[in-house]
Design an enzyme around this catalytic site. Sequence first.
Site, PDB file in Angstrom:
ATOM      1  N   HIS A 159       0.846  -1.217   0.000  1.00 57.57           N
ATOM      2  CA  HIS A 159       0.000   0.000   0.000  1.00 57.57           C
ATOM      3  C   HIS A 159       0.878   1.264   0.000  1.00 57.57           C
ATOM      4  O   HIS A 159       0.852   2.058   0.944  1.00 57.57           O
ATOM      5  CB  HIS A 159      -0.865  -0.058   1.262  1.00 57.57           C
ATOM      6  CG  HIS A 159      -2.058   0.846   1.237  1.00 57.57           C
ATOM      7  ND1 HIS A 159      -1.966   2.220   1.165  1.00 57.57           N
ATOM      8  CD2 HIS A 159      -3.380   0.572   1.291  1.00 57.57           C
ATOM      9  CE1 HIS A 159      -3.176   2.737   1.191  1.00 57.57           C
ATOM     10  NE2 HIS A 159      -4.044   1.770   1.261  1.00 57.57           N
ATOM     11  N   GLU A 263      -0.744   1.146  -5.613  1.00 59.88           N
ATOM     12  CA  GLU A 263      -0.483  -0.058  -4.823  1.00 59.88           C
ATOM     13  C   GLU A 263      -0.446  -1.301  -5.703  1.00 59.88           C
ATOM     14  O   GLU A 263      -1.463  -1.679  -6.291  1.00 59.88           O
ATOM     15  CB  GLU A 263      -1.583  -0.199  -3.778  1.00 59.88           C
ATOM     16  CG  GLU A 263      -1.813   1.069  -2.971  1.00 59.88           C
ATOM     17  CD  GLU A 263      -3.159   1.109  -2.280  1.00 59.88           C
ATOM     18  OE1 GLU A 263      -3.673   0.029  -1.918  1.00 59.88           O
ATOM     19  OE2 GLU A 263      -3.714   2.214  -2.124  1.00 59.88           O
TER      20      GLU A 263
END
Length: 296
Positions: A159, A263
Amino acid sequence: ERCMGVNGLEKIVLREGRGSSVEVKLYGGQVTSWKNDHGEELLFVSSKAIFKPPKAIRGGIPICFPQFGMHGTLEQHGFARNRFWSVDNNPPPLPANTSIKTFADLILKPSEEDFKIWPHSYEFRLRVALGSGGNLISTSRIRNTNTDGRPFSFTFAYHTYFSVSDISEVRVEGLETLDYLDNLKGMERFTEQGDAIVFESEVHKIYLGTPSKIAIIDHEKKRTFVLRKDGLPDAVVWNPWDKRAKAMADLGDEEYKHMLCVEAAAVEKAITLKPGEEWTGRQELSAVPSSYCSGQ
Ligand code: TA6
């Protein structure tokens, strides 16, 4: 360098060349700093980040495992980012022709508690490395070590929070014309238009079946982040924008302007491992001068 904290080893700092460095915390196995050769910070970490359980650190590269998002029984993005990892004393060998100069090897295995919420045995080996030229390479190796024959499935994301000068002057290339699930429209499926993505409001899109290379262009800094990924077919693009930023206690009201999450992920199709099988998900980040003046 190993830096001790009050609870023992707190973080490992890798250094390469004149000024490149990476910092990875044992909490969450989370990279919280990546600096280029001029010592400039390339990742975003919120000024209001909380660095201890139960909150995940808002910034750097949180690891979403064994679940991305809320589409399952676990907490948002799973529990790996809320756990203290250990130094891996039995790390995998370095590949022969590697560009890796310095690295840290961490490992996460389930506690009794974890086993109650996700009843599987696994070994999650994470290698964070600095390559020649200051590239940041994250490699995750997840092995099913169930002894009762049960396979397991998981979704996953690095992330990554990129630091950008001004979100309204950022372009993302490599996701044109792809299908995506729009999290702001009930995960409905759409097709992206034909030119680079720009940002003028909240974005939360899961691009499906993406190429292995994505570019994030920071106009003001004349800098391009290049994200290369293997084993991670999807890419999530997220910026909370003003309203949602204000609602987040661990993000400054204006800080959404200086961050963008792109991500590398496996979300649309979960990854399934039989006992003994191992999955590898790799992400390599580099920051290069933008060779052409952007804005076309
Ligand atoms: O990747 C985007 C997202 O799934 C958004 O839903 C947003 O919530 C972001 O993750 C951050 O999630 P977190 O649990 O770290 O606040």
